[in-house]
Scaffold this motif. Sequence first.
Motif, PDB file in Angstrom:
ATOM      1  N   ALA A  70     -63.196   6.604  74.320  1.00 29.50           N
ATOM      2  CA  ALA A  70     -62.724   6.975  72.982  1.00 29.50           C
ATOM      3  C   ALA A  70     -63.894   7.060  72.014  1.00 29.50           C
ATOM      4  CB  ALA A  70     -61.715   5.950  72.486  1.00 29.50           C
ATOM      5  N   LEU A  71     -64.782   6.097  72.094  1.00 28.07           N
ATOM      6  CA  LEU A  71     -65.943   6.081  71.211  1.00 28.07           C
ATOM      7  C   LEU A  71     -66.827   7.299  71.437  1.00 28.07           C
ATOM      8  CD1 LEU A  71     -67.595   4.617  69.091  1.00 28.07           C
ATOM      9  CD2 LEU A  71     -68.624   3.264  70.899  1.00 28.07           C
ATOM     10  N   LEU A  72     -67.072   7.640  72.691  1.00 31.11           N
ATOM     11  CA  LEU A  72     -67.902   8.811  73.002  1.00 31.11           C
ATOM     12  C   LEU A  72     -67.245  10.102  72.532  1.00 31.11           C
ATOM     13  CD1 LEU A  72     -69.267   7.879  76.534  1.00 31.11           C
ATOM     14  CD2 LEU A  72     -70.500   7.887  74.363  1.00 31.11           C
ATOM     15  N   ARG A  73     -65.942  10.230  72.729  1.00 31.43           N
ATOM     16  CA  ARG A  73     -65.232  11.430  72.237  1.00 31.43           C
ATOM     17  C   ARG A  73     -65.336  11.543  70.728  1.00 31.43           C
ATOM     18  NH1 ARG A  73     -59.422  11.572  73.287  1.00 31.43           N
ATOM     19  NH2 ARG A  73     -59.537  13.569  72.227  1.00 31.43           N
ATOM     20  N   ALA A  74     -65.173  10.418  70.046  1.00 32.42           N
ATOM     21  CA  ALA A  74     -65.238  10.425  68.581  1.00 32.42           C
ATOM     22  C   ALA A  74     -66.623  10.836  68.092  1.00 32.42           C
ATOM     23  CB  ALA A  74     -64.864   9.050  68.034  1.00 32.42           C
ATOM     24  N   ILE A  75     -67.632  10.329  68.736  1.00 27.79           N
ATOM     25  CA  ILE A  75     -69.004  10.654  68.323  1.00 27.79           C
ATOM     26  C   ILE A  75     -69.359  12.088  68.689  1.00 27.79           C
ATOM     27  CG2 ILE A  75     -71.442  10.149  68.754  1.00 27.79           C
ATOM     28  CD1 ILE A  75     -70.555   7.187  69.108  1.00 27.79           C
ATOM     29  N   ASN A  76     -69.110  12.469  69.914  1.00 25.37           N
ATOM     30  CA  ASN A  76     -69.540  13.782  70.397  1.00 25.37           C
ATOM     31  C   ASN A  76     -68.663  14.937  69.931  1.00 25.37           C
ATOM     32  OD1 ASN A  76     -71.679  12.590  71.768  1.00 25.37           O
ATOM     33  ND2 ASN A  76     -70.486  12.320  73.623  1.00 25.37           N
ATOM     34  N   ASP A  77     -67.364  14.736  69.895  1.00 25.42           N
ATOM     35  CA  ASP A  77     -66.455  15.830  69.553  1.00 25.42           C
ATOM     36  C   ASP A  77     -66.235  15.976  68.047  1.00 25.42           C
ATOM     37  OD1 ASP A  77     -66.250  16.078  72.274  1.00 25.42           O
ATOM     38  OD2 ASP A  77     -64.185  15.358  72.410  1.00 25.42           O
ATOM     39  N   VAL A  78     -66.227  14.876  67.336  1.00 21.86           N
ATOM     40  CA  VAL A  78     -65.842  14.897  65.930  1.00 21.86           C
ATOM     41  C   VAL A  78     -66.995  14.555  64.988  1.00 21.86           C
ATOM     42  CG1 VAL A  78     -64.121  14.067  64.289  1.00 21.86           C
ATOM     43  CG2 VAL A  78     -63.542  14.180  66.675  1.00 21.86           C
ATOM     44  N   GLU A  79     -68.086  14.063  65.526  1.00 19.14           N
ATOM     45  CA  GLU A  79     -69.247  13.656  64.724  1.00 19.14           C
ATOM     46  C   GLU A  79     -68.839  12.679  63.626  1.00 19.14           C
ATOM     47  OE1 GLU A  79     -71.047  17.281  63.328  1.00 19.14           O
ATOM     48  OE2 GLU A  79     -71.776  17.786  65.320  1.00 19.14           O
TER      49      GLU A  79
ATOM     50  N   TYR B  50     -68.806   9.345  61.287  1.00 15.32           N
ATOM     51  CA  TYR B  50     -69.858   8.584  60.609  1.00 15.32           C
ATOM     52  C   TYR B  50     -69.914   7.170  61.188  1.00 15.32           C
ATOM     53  CZ  TYR B  50     -72.399   6.216  56.877  1.00 15.32           C
ATOM     54  OH  TYR B  50     -73.312   5.463  56.170  1.00 15.32           O
ATOM     55  N   ARG B  51     -68.749   6.557  61.380  1.00 12.56           N
ATOM     56  CA  ARG B  51     -68.688   5.205  61.941  1.00 12.56           C
ATOM     57  C   ARG B  51     -67.391   5.024  62.719  1.00 12.56           C
ATOM     58  NH1 ARG B  51     -71.421   0.830  59.241  1.00 12.56           N
ATOM     59  NH2 ARG B  51     -70.428  -0.540  60.740  1.00 12.56           N
ATOM     60  N   PHE B  52     -67.414   4.056  63.601  1.00  8.15           N
ATOM     61  CA  PHE B  52     -66.243   3.637  64.361  1.00  8.15           C
ATOM     62  C   PHE B  52     -66.034   2.178  63.995  1.00  8.15           C
ATOM     63  CE2 PHE B  52     -63.758   2.260  67.930  1.00  8.15           C
ATOM     64  CZ  PHE B  52     -63.134   3.398  68.431  1.00  8.15           C
ATOM     65  N   LEU B  53     -64.938   1.855  63.298  1.00 13.02           N
ATOM     66  CA  LEU B  53     -64.661   0.482  62.883  1.00 13.02           C
ATOM     67  C   LEU B  53     -63.525  -0.082  63.710  1.00 13.02           C
ATOM     68  CD1 LEU B  53     -64.775   0.928  59.003  1.00 13.02           C
ATOM     69  CD2 LEU B  53     -66.533  -0.087  60.461  1.00 13.02           C
ATOM     70  N   SER B  54     -63.603  -1.377  63.989  1.00 14.73           N
ATOM     71  CA  SER B  54     -62.549  -1.990  64.797  1.00 14.73           C
ATOM     72  C   SER B  54     -61.556  -2.735  63.922  1.00 14.73           C
ATOM     73  CB  SER B  54     -63.163  -2.934  65.831  1.00 14.73           C
ATOM     74  OG  SER B  54     -63.879  -3.959  65.166  1.00 14.73           O
ATOM     75  N   LYS B  55     -60.331  -2.822  64.437  1.00 15.73           N
ATOM     76  CA  LYS B  55     -59.284  -3.621  63.804  1.00 15.73           C
ATOM     77  C   LYS B  55     -59.275  -4.978  64.498  1.00 15.73           C
ATOM     78  CE  LYS B  55     -55.927   0.090  62.989  1.00 15.73           C
ATOM     79  NZ  LYS B  55     -54.605   0.568  63.400  1.00 15.73           N
ATOM     80  N   PRO B  56     -59.069  -6.044  63.830  1.00 14.88           N
ATOM     81  CA  PRO B  56     -59.022  -6.133  62.372  1.00 14.88           C
ATOM     82  C   PRO B  56     -60.425  -5.961  61.801  1.00 14.88           C
ATOM     83  CG  PRO B  56     -58.879  -8.323  63.323  1.00 14.88           C
ATOM     84  CD  PRO B  56     -58.891  -7.357  64.467  1.00 14.88           C
ATOM     85  N   TRP B  57     -60.507  -5.380  60.646  1.00 13.82           N
ATOM     86  CA  TRP B  57     -61.800  -5.104  60.035  1.00 13.82           C
ATOM     87  C   TRP B  57     -62.203  -6.242  59.097  1.00 13.82           C
ATOM     88  CZ3 TRP B  57     -57.309  -2.485  58.878  1.00 13.82           C
ATOM     89  CH2 TRP B  57     -56.770  -2.728  57.634  1.00 13.82           C
ATOM     90  N   ASN B  58     -63.466  -6.286  58.838  1.00 14.09           N
ATOM     91  CA  ASN B  58     -64.015  -7.191  57.830  1.00 14.09           C
ATOM     92  C   ASN B  58     -63.987  -6.411  56.520  1.00 14.09           C
ATOM     93  OD1 ASN B  58     -66.461  -7.867  56.108  1.00 14.09           O
ATOM     94  ND2 ASN B  58     -66.442  -9.617  57.517  1.00 14.09           N
ATOM     95  N   ASP B  59     -63.371  -6.976  55.481  1.00 12.27           N
ATOM     96  CA  ASP B  59     -63.217  -6.255  54.212  1.00 12.27           C
ATOM     97  C   ASP B  59     -64.553  -5.794  53.636  1.00 12.27           C
ATOM     98  OD1 ASP B  59     -60.520  -6.648  54.434  1.00 12.27           O
ATOM     99  OD2 ASP B  59     -60.379  -8.149  52.829  1.00 12.27           O
ATOM    100  N   PHE B  60     -65.534  -6.690  53.645  1.00 16.35           N
ATOM    101  CA  PHE B  60     -66.842  -6.327  53.099  1.00 16.35           C
ATOM    102  C   PHE B  60     -67.462  -5.183  53.903  1.00 16.35           C
ATOM    103  CE2 PHE B  60     -71.480  -6.701  53.063  1.00 16.35           C
ATOM    104  CZ  PHE B  60     -71.715  -6.544  51.708  1.00 16.35           C
ATOM    105  N   GLU B  61     -67.353  -5.264  55.235  1.00 13.29           N
ATOM    106  CA  GLU B  61     -67.915  -4.204  56.084  1.00 13.29           C
ATOM    107  C   GLU B  61     -67.216  -2.874  55.834  1.00 13.29           C
ATOM    108  OE1 GLU B  61     -68.664  -3.076  60.791  1.00 13.29           O
ATOM    109  OE2 GLU B  61     -67.497  -4.857  60.287  1.00 13.29           O
ATOM    110  N   LEU B  62     -65.902  -2.907  55.678  1.00 11.78           N
ATOM    111  CA  LEU B  62     -65.142  -1.683  55.407  1.00 11.78           C
ATOM    112  C   LEU B  62     -65.587  -1.053  54.091  1.00 11.78           C
ATOM    113  CD1 LEU B  62     -62.800   0.298  56.048  1.00 11.78           C
ATOM    114  CD2 LEU B  62     -61.321  -1.270  54.755  1.00 11.78           C
ATOM    115  N   ARG B  63     -65.633  -1.865  53.026  1.00  9.88           N
ATOM    116  CA  ARG B  63     -66.038  -1.333  51.718  1.00  9.88           C
ATOM    117  C   ARG B  63     -67.485  -0.842  51.747  1.00  9.88           C
ATOM    118  NH1 ARG B  63     -62.919  -5.789  49.886  1.00  9.88           N
ATOM    119  NH2 ARG B  63     -64.795  -7.008  49.537  1.00  9.88           N
ATOM    120  N   SER B  64     -68.359  -1.574  52.430  1.00 11.59           N
ATOM    121  CA  SER B  64     -69.766  -1.154  52.534  1.00 11.59           C
ATOM    122  C   SER B  64     -69.901   0.139  53.326  1.00 11.59           C
ATOM    123  CB  SER B  64     -70.600  -2.240  53.215  1.00 11.59           C
ATOM    124  OG  SER B  64     -70.627  -3.399  52.440  1.00 11.59           O
ATOM    125  N   THR B  65     -69.133   0.255  54.393  1.00  9.23           N
ATOM    126  CA  THR B  65     -69.170   1.470  55.205  1.00  9.23           C
ATOM    127  C   THR B  65     -68.704   2.670  54.395  1.00  9.23           C
ATOM    128  OG1 THR B  65     -68.849   0.253  57.268  1.00  9.23           O
ATOM    129  CG2 THR B  65     -68.233   2.588  57.269  1.00  9.23           C
TER     130      THR B  65
END
Length: 182
Positions: free
Chosen positions: A95-104, A106-121
């Motif tokens: 899934a990660l490779l498809r997202a990077i290669n097919d859709v370009e 910016y980032r792949f974030l995981s659930k549950p996310w860190n609020d600070f990381e989400l806002r910073s991203t």
Amino acid sequence: MTRILLVDDEPNILSSLKRTLNTRDEFDGTSPGYEIHTFNEPRAALVASESQQFDLVISDYRMPDMDGVAFLTDFRYLQPDCIRIILSGQADLTALLRAINDVEIYRFLSKPWNDFELRSTVSGALRFRTLQLENQRMADELRQIRAQANRQEEELRRIEAESPGITQVNWGDDGSVRLDED
């Protein structure tokens, strides 16, 4: 105003993302003031994106009707300059490779996310988009300048061919124009 599109099949996730992204800064009390549009159906989000421009889109990877990569692939054709982020609770390498290669993405974030990381991203992605658009604008401007210079150079060659020597000016030390070499 910055427009963000959120797509996830779980309404609770959409509410949480929206709340997290528009949280006031704890130091200065300001809110980013994003205009956030949420959709729990990817096809409805695609229809909306035909008439509304977005600066950033965050999509869940696993949705029942259409996965995040398929959604972002279609979305990318509609809005190629929009920054794309995928959010997933079950990240696998394929899934990660498809997202990077097919859709370009910016980032792949995981659930549950860190609020600070989400806002910073999101903040970093929007700054990156601004730089991309500015570079694109400057490249377009440079192409226009070069095209104009090429047209001017071609016109000078045409005039010189018609009247040899007409494009050559002999300047005197005092700024005057000399009509001959003496």
